[in-house]
Write an enzyme that holds these catalytic residues in place. Structure first.
Site, mmCIF file in Angstrom:
data_model
loop_
_atom_site.group_PDB
_atom_site.id
_atom_site.type_symbol
_atom_site.label_atom_id
_atom_site.label_comp_id
_atom_site.label_asym_id
_atom_site.label_seq_id
_atom_site.Cartn_x
_atom_site.Cartn_y
_atom_site.Cartn_z
ATOM 1 N N HIS A 15 -20.169 -15.222 9.750
ATOM 2 C CA HIS A 15 -20.570 -14.529 10.982
ATOM 3 C C HIS A 15 -21.905 -13.815 10.778
ATOM 4 O O HIS A 15 -22.798 -13.878 11.622
ATOM 5 C CB HIS A 15 -19.520 -13.496 11.405
ATOM 6 C CG HIS A 15 -18.297 -14.085 12.018
ATOM 7 N ND1 HIS A 15 -18.321 -14.905 13.133
ATOM 8 C CD2 HIS A 15 -16.989 -13.964 11.680
ATOM 9 C CE1 HIS A 15 -17.093 -15.259 13.451
ATOM 10 N NE2 HIS A 15 -16.257 -14.708 12.580
ATOM 11 N N HIS B 234 -15.440 -16.068 5.665
ATOM 12 C CA HIS B 234 -15.363 -16.051 7.127
ATOM 13 C C HIS B 234 -16.315 -15.002 7.703
ATOM 14 O O HIS B 234 -17.100 -15.284 8.614
ATOM 15 C CB HIS B 234 -13.916 -15.761 7.539
ATOM 16 C CG HIS B 234 -13.682 -15.747 9.015
ATOM 17 N ND1 HIS B 234 -12.913 -16.692 9.637
ATOM 18 C CD2 HIS B 234 -14.093 -14.903 9.990
ATOM 19 C CE1 HIS B 234 -12.868 -16.430 10.934
ATOM 20 N NE2 HIS B 234 -13.575 -15.341 11.174
ATOM 21 N N GLU B 235 -16.262 -13.789 7.147
ATOM 22 C CA GLU B 235 -17.107 -12.704 7.671
ATOM 23 C C GLU B 235 -18.571 -12.899 7.301
ATOM 24 O O GLU B 235 -19.463 -12.615 8.106
ATOM 25 C CB GLU B 235 -16.584 -11.347 7.192
ATOM 26 C CG GLU B 235 -15.157 -11.035 7.621
ATOM 27 C CD GLU B 235 -14.872 -11.245 9.101
ATOM 28 O OE1 GLU B 235 -15.779 -11.031 9.945
ATOM 29 O OE2 GLU B 235 -13.736 -11.635 9.429
#
Length: 172
Positions: free
Chosen positions: A82, A78-79
């Site tokens: 980003h 998820h990170e």
């Protein structure tokens, strides 16, 4: 009782982060340096990406330690997504969980979900004080953060119903 993330677990999270960056490099046929990775995030956020000149990924060590396997399966990807989207669209405003991020999560083989489903029972909650503001149609409760932005930075917030700029109820 506080659960600590061991050095071995921190190293494993670093390795997993690097593997997701490698996956993104294969998908986009370009290289991405490993950003700074910290294990210092508190509260109920599982992870956080901060861009800019010195990009960094922050992980919540308490949450990671208490649910390590589930955390490793979801949060690093998820990170990293980003981070990759920020690098690919540098200088342009892209929504944090917008179509580019969702597309990359699917390319990673994961569902593009914004929020985690971790057990937060033992995670301390920070509560912000709320401040009363008014518009033409109702009262609003602004967080300390937004209140301070109004007071010290001159920011203005508008009601989504009537469009009027919110004003402090204490000014009435």
């Amino acid at each position: 009782m506080s659960v600590l993330l061991t050095q071995a677990q921190q190293q494993e999270l670093l390795d997993i982060t690097r593997r997701w960056i490698d996956a993104a490099e294969n998908i986009h046929a370009r290289t991405f340096p490993l950003p700074e990775v910290r294990f210092d995030l508190n509260g109920q956020a599982a992870g956080q990406y901060r861009g800019g000149a010195h990009p960094r990924i922050r992980y919540n060590p308490r949450m990671a330690a208490s649910q390590f396997e589930a955390y490793c399966q979801r949060t690093p990807a998820h990170e990293v997504a980003h981070y990759i989207i920020d690098r690919l669209h540098s200088g342009r405003r892209v929504r944090p969980h917008g179509p580019q991020w969702r597309e990359l999560m699917r390319a990673f083989g994961l569902e593009p979900e914004r929020c985690h489903q971790y057990d937060l029972q033992n995670v301390p909650r920070r509560r912000q004080r709320r401040f009363a503001y008014r518009c033409a149609c109702q009262e609003h409760r602004l967080s300390t953060t937004r209140h301070n932005r109004v007071q010290y930075r001159g920011m203005k917030y508008r009601c989504i119903k009537c469009g009027e700029v919110l004003r402090s109820a204490s000014d009435d």
